[in-house]
Write a protein that holds these residues in place. Structure first.
Motif, short mmCIF file in Angstrom:
data_model
loop_
_atom_site.label_atom_id
_atom_site.label_comp_id
_atom_site.label_asym_id
_atom_site.label_seq_id
_atom_site.Cartn_x
_atom_site.Cartn_y
_atom_site.Cartn_z
N HIS A 57 -15.49 -22.95 -8.17
CA HIS A 57 -14.84 -21.94 -7.33
C HIS A 57 -15.61 -21.77 -6.02
O HIS A 57 -16.83 -21.92 -6.00
CB HIS A 57 -14.75 -20.59 -8.05
CG HIS A 57 -13.89 -20.64 -9.25
ND1 HIS A 57 -14.38 -20.95 -10.49
CD2 HIS A 57 -12.57 -20.46 -9.40
CE1 HIS A 57 -13.39 -20.93 -11.36
NE2 HIS A 57 -12.27 -20.64 -10.72
N ALA A 58 -14.86 -21.41 -4.98
CA ALA A 58 -15.50 -21.15 -3.68
C ALA A 58 -14.76 -20.01 -3.00
O ALA A 58 -13.58 -19.75 -3.28
CB ALA A 58 -15.45 -22.39 -2.81
N ALA A 59 -15.45 -19.35 -2.10
CA ALA A 59 -14.85 -18.34 -1.25
C ALA A 59 -15.17 -18.71 0.19
O ALA A 59 -16.33 -18.93 0.54
CB ALA A 59 -15.39 -16.96 -1.57
N THR A 60 -14.12 -18.83 1.00
CA THR A 60 -14.31 -19.10 2.42
C THR A 60 -14.02 -17.82 3.19
O THR A 60 -13.05 -17.12 2.89
CB THR A 60 -13.38 -20.22 2.91
OG1 THR A 60 -12.02 -19.85 2.71
CG2 THR A 60 -13.67 -21.53 2.19
N VAL A 61 -14.88 -17.51 4.13
CA VAL A 61 -14.75 -16.30 4.94
C VAL A 61 -14.63 -16.76 6.39
O VAL A 61 -15.43 -17.56 6.86
CB VAL A 61 -15.98 -15.39 4.77
CG1 VAL A 61 -15.81 -14.09 5.54
CG2 VAL A 61 -16.25 -15.12 3.29
N TYR A 62 -13.61 -16.25 7.10
CA TYR A 62 -13.35 -16.74 8.45
C TYR A 62 -12.73 -15.64 9.31
O TYR A 62 -12.26 -14.61 8.81
CB TYR A 62 -12.40 -17.95 8.40
CG TYR A 62 -11.17 -17.70 7.55
CD1 TYR A 62 -10.04 -17.09 8.08
CD2 TYR A 62 -11.17 -18.04 6.20
CE1 TYR A 62 -8.94 -16.83 7.29
CE2 TYR A 62 -10.06 -17.79 5.40
CZ TYR A 62 -8.95 -17.18 5.95
OH TYR A 62 -7.85 -16.92 5.18
#
Length: 124
Positions: A75-80
């Motif tokens: 799992h990953a979380a991308t913040v942009y």
């Protein structure tokens, strides 16, 4: 979530950097054929369904900045943050599931209120 440099980290980072640089086809190449995206605007299934969600937004981008990508093995979380003609400093987070090197699920989290305000639908 634990920060690692595993497969989910690489796939998620490649994905967010592709679409934030307006390379929709590269971003879509990282998706499983049966990907599911849950977003405030609806649920989108399959690569072409996801294209219908992603492409209109990406084509309106003036700029985008990837703030961070956090991940463990699956799992990953991308913040942009993004700028469009109608909205500046629009922030979002995508929670991404990676299986067999492809993205199988995306939960896209963003606040629709600034979009509605920018389009004049809701007064601040």
């Amino acid at each position: 979530m634990t920060g690692t440099n595993g497969l989910a980290q690489k796939v998620a980072e490649d994905f967010v950097r592709a679409w934030t640089s307006k390379d929709v086809d590269k971003a879509l190449s990282l998706l499983a054929e049966d990907v599911v995206c849950e977003a405030p605007t609806g649920t989108f299934e399959g690569v072409e369904g996801y294209r219908g969600f992603l492409e209109p937004f990406v084509t309106s981008l003036i700029s985008a900045t990837v703030i961070d990508v956090l991940a463990n093995d699956t799992h990953a979380a991308t913040v942009y943050t993004t700028d469009t003609p109608f909205l500046k400093d629009f922030r979002g987070i995508d929670h991404i599931t990676v299986e067999n090197g492809k993205i199988t699920h995306v939960t896209s989290v963003f606040d629709l209120l600034p979009m509605h305000q920018a389009k004049g639908k809701i007064q601040p």
